[in-house]
Design a protein around this motif. Structure first.
Motif, PDB file in Angstrom:
ATOM      1  N   SER A  25      -1.031  -3.227   7.126  1.00  0.00           N
ATOM      2  CA  SER A  25      -0.048  -2.118   7.350  1.00  0.00           C
ATOM      3  C   SER A  25      -0.333  -1.139   8.316  1.00  0.00           C
ATOM      4  O   SER A  25       0.655  -0.617   8.916  1.00  0.00           O
ATOM      5  CB  SER A  25       0.106  -1.247   5.782  1.00  0.00           C
ATOM      6  OG  SER A  25       0.953  -0.432   5.842  1.00  0.00           O
ATOM      7  N   HIS A  26      -1.591  -0.640   8.400  1.00  0.00           N
ATOM      8  CA  HIS A  26      -1.965   0.089   9.668  1.00  0.00           C
ATOM      9  C   HIS A  26      -1.466  -0.436  10.893  1.00  0.00           C
ATOM     10  O   HIS A  26      -0.898   0.331  11.823  1.00  0.00           O
ATOM     11  CB  HIS A  26      -3.403   0.809   9.596  1.00  0.00           C
ATOM     12  CG  HIS A  26      -3.667   1.564   8.449  1.00  0.00           C
ATOM     13  ND1 HIS A  26      -3.258   2.925   8.242  1.00  0.00           N
ATOM     14  CD2 HIS A  26      -4.481   1.538   7.495  1.00  0.00           C
ATOM     15  CE1 HIS A  26      -3.667   3.364   7.198  1.00  0.00           C
ATOM     16  NE2 HIS A  26      -4.615   2.553   6.759  1.00  0.00           N
ATOM     17  N   SER A  35      -7.553   4.203   2.791  1.00  0.00           N
ATOM     18  CA  SER A  35      -7.964   3.914   4.054  1.00  0.00           C
ATOM     19  C   SER A  35      -7.344   5.099   5.099  1.00  0.00           C
ATOM     20  O   SER A  35      -6.221   5.689   4.489  1.00  0.00           O
ATOM     21  CB  SER A  35      -7.576   2.807   4.625  1.00  0.00           C
ATOM     22  OG  SER A  35      -6.164   2.360   4.471  1.00  0.00           O
ATOM     23  N   ASP A  54      -4.154   1.988  -2.481  1.00  0.00           N
ATOM     24  CA  ASP A  54      -3.510   0.697  -2.964  1.00  0.00           C
ATOM     25  C   ASP A  54      -2.509   1.303  -4.162  1.00  0.00           C
ATOM     26  O   ASP A  54      -1.495   0.865  -4.725  1.00  0.00           O
ATOM     27  CB  ASP A  54      -4.333  -0.279  -3.601  1.00  0.00           C
ATOM     28  CG  ASP A  54      -5.374   0.272  -4.526  1.00  0.00           C
ATOM     29  OD1 ASP A  54      -6.321   1.211  -4.260  1.00  0.00           O
ATOM     30  OD2 ASP A  54      -5.673  -0.224  -5.586  1.00  0.00           O
ATOM     31  N   GLN A  90      -4.037  -3.198   3.488  1.00  0.00           N
ATOM     32  CA  GLN A  90      -3.992  -1.838   4.308  1.00  0.00           C
ATOM     33  C   GLN A  90      -4.073  -2.048   5.549  1.00  0.00           C
ATOM     34  O   GLN A  90      -3.655  -1.365   6.618  1.00  0.00           O
ATOM     35  CB  GLN A  90      -4.875  -0.996   3.521  1.00  0.00           C
ATOM     36  CG  GLN A  90      -4.508  -0.698   2.017  1.00  0.00           C
ATOM     37  CD  GLN A  90      -5.365   0.582   1.392  1.00  0.00           C
ATOM     38  OE1 GLN A  90      -5.799   1.437   2.085  1.00  0.00           O
ATOM     39  NE2 GLN A  90      -5.404   0.510   0.203  1.00  0.00           N
ATOM     40  N   MET A 129      -3.782   6.224   3.449  1.00  0.00           N
ATOM     41  CA  MET A 129      -3.211   5.152   2.441  1.00  0.00           C
ATOM     42  C   MET A 129      -4.231   4.779   1.171  1.00  0.00           C
ATOM     43  O   MET A 129      -5.339   4.901   1.227  1.00  0.00           O
ATOM     44  CB  MET A 129      -3.159   3.891   3.414  1.00  0.00           C
ATOM     45  CG  MET A 129      -1.919   2.818   3.046  1.00  0.00           C
ATOM     46  SD  MET A 129      -2.032   1.509   4.022  1.00  0.00           S
ATOM     47  CE  MET A 129      -1.173   2.128   5.454  1.00  0.00           C
ATOM     48  N   PRO A 161       0.913  -1.091   0.155  1.00  0.00           N
ATOM     49  CA  PRO A 161      -0.200   0.054   0.061  1.00  0.00           C
ATOM     50  C   PRO A 161       0.964   1.220   0.045  1.00  0.00           C
ATOM     51  O   PRO A 161       2.165   1.350   0.565  1.00  0.00           O
ATOM     52  CB  PRO A 161      -0.763  -0.105   1.234  1.00  0.00           C
ATOM     53  CG  PRO A 161      -0.717  -1.580   1.775  1.00  0.00           C
ATOM     54  CD  PRO A 161       0.626  -1.963   1.393  1.00  0.00           C
TER      55      PRO A 161
END
Ligand SMILES: CC(C)(COP(=O)(O)OP(=O)(O)OC[C@H]1O[C@@H](n2cnc3c(N)ncnc32)[C@H](O)[C@@H]1OP(=O)(O)O)[C@@H](O)C(=O)NCCC(=O)NCCS
Length: 335
Positions: free
Chosen positions: A281-282, A246, A237, A278, A235, A183
């Motif tokens: 990733s967060h 997101s 993609d 995502q 964020m 992302p």
């Protein structure tokens, strides 16, 4: 439209004659009284203790208190957004012993009157509700959008270990359609470029609305100014052709207990693999330095609730706090 800082009490309209309530603009001195009537609110996830001081400083917000015989018994705040056309209602609460007597209704009507007289450009009132709305409410409101609410909890240290074991893509469903790719974090200028371009975000944002931590914003330059002042990770993609976007808050403390933090993630888009990438990733970013317990609330397209909930339970080993609920963004005309 320019909004004055907190209105002096003397500029508030009179309380309606049939009530025994007085209305005042909240000040720093009211903090303890407000916290006293807010015990256990929102299941311990009340954001107001952390946000109260900031709210008082926000030039487009007025925090109104209802008092009975001088005692604080209710609060509501109104924020003017969408280029001065929308009044956003937030933080509504009534002291437990005063609920069910019509206090919220009186306070809401008082605030609408106040806004109408001070800011004649405001046309609609918007708010976000997560309680069960029935036909009575839908006579009053238009539905702007709804998102499923997924609430999970975990210890930051446990999740950090689990994420390290999993590796960057392990656990993601192999749907064969979406190849995993990293992302993209957006900087403020990229955020504006993307979110203000209605064409690019048309299929991503629900009903052209950016809902961030319960607050609905139209994608307008003035609103981006408000959003970019907040600590949020943005964020997507793919910055040139996004399918999923997101917004994640930085963790902040909530009064559910010592060392409890809240993480809010608003997800827009319908692709499960991209949503999960995502989400992970967060989580990686925000649990890496955190110690303690985390309540993580994810708002997402309703059909994605079940597969993301299964992923949380089965792949991440985190606890689901409650079953499916919904966040409804609604609006009504100011009359
Ligand atoms: C929800 C709460 C504020 C209702 O207070 P109340 O004084 O018992 O409510 P009332 O007796 O005035 O009756 C309900 C009125 O408030 C409105 N209302 C109820 N919940 C509401 C909400 N979450 N947001 C906006 N309006 C709400 C109802 O639609 C009704 O309006 P009407 O007078 O136009 O019919 C109160 O139960 C409370 O403080 N709960 C805990 C905090 C909370 O959940 N706040 C909601 C934030 S989304």
């Amino acid at each position: 439209m320019k909004i004055e800082n907190s209105l002096p009490c003397t500029q508030l309209p009179e309380a309606p004659p049939q009530t025994d309530l007085q209305f005042t603009v909240a000040t720093e001195d009211d903090f303890d009284d407000i916290m006293a009537m807010s015990q256990d609110i929102y299941g311990g996830l009340d954001y107001l203790p952390t946000r109260y001081q900031t709210w008082l400083q926000e030039t487009n917000r007025t925090v109104i208190l209802a008092r009975k015989q001088g005692k604080v018994i209710a609060l509501e705040s109104v924020v003017i957004i969408d280029d001065g056309e929308t009044m956003l209602v937030e933080g509504l609460r009534v002291a437990p012993q005063e609920r069910g007597k019509g206090v919220a209704g009186v306070l809401l009507r008082f605030c609408s009157q106040m806004v109408k007289s001070k800011y004649p450009d405001v046309k609609v009132s918007r708010l976000t509700r997560d309680d069960q709305l029935g036909p009575k409410e839908f006579q009053k409101y238009r539905l702007i959008t709804k998102q499923g609410i997924l609430l999970v909890r975990f210890r930051a240290e446990d999740l950090k270990l689990r994420l390290a074991e999993m590796g960057p893509t392990a656990g993601l469903p192999a749907d064969g359609l979406t190849p995993p790719h990293a992302p993209v974090h957006l900087d403020p200028s990229e955020v504006c470029q993307l979110f203000l371009s209605s064409g690019l975000m048309r299929n991503v944002l629900p009903n052209a609305t950016i809902v961030q931590d319960w607050q609905p914003f139209k994608p307008l330059p003035s609103n981006m100014g408000i959003l970019l002042k907040k600590d949020i990770d943005w964020m997507v993609d793919d910055a040139s052709s996004p399918t999923v976007a997101s917004l994640c808050t930085f963790p902040f403390r909530v009064p559910i207990g010592d060392d409890w933090y809240y993480l809010n993630i608003d997800m827009f888009g319908k692709d499960l693999s991209l949503v999960l990438q995502q989400f992970l990733s967060h989580l990686r970013r925000h649990t890496s330095t955190l110690k303690g317990h985390v309540m993580c609330q994810v708002f997402l397209d309703p059909p994605l609730w079940k597969p993301v909930a299964d992923f949380c339970r089965d792949a991440l080993g985190v606890e689901l706090v409650k079953e499916y609920t919904e966040q409804c963004v609604v609006e009504s005309d100011i009359v």
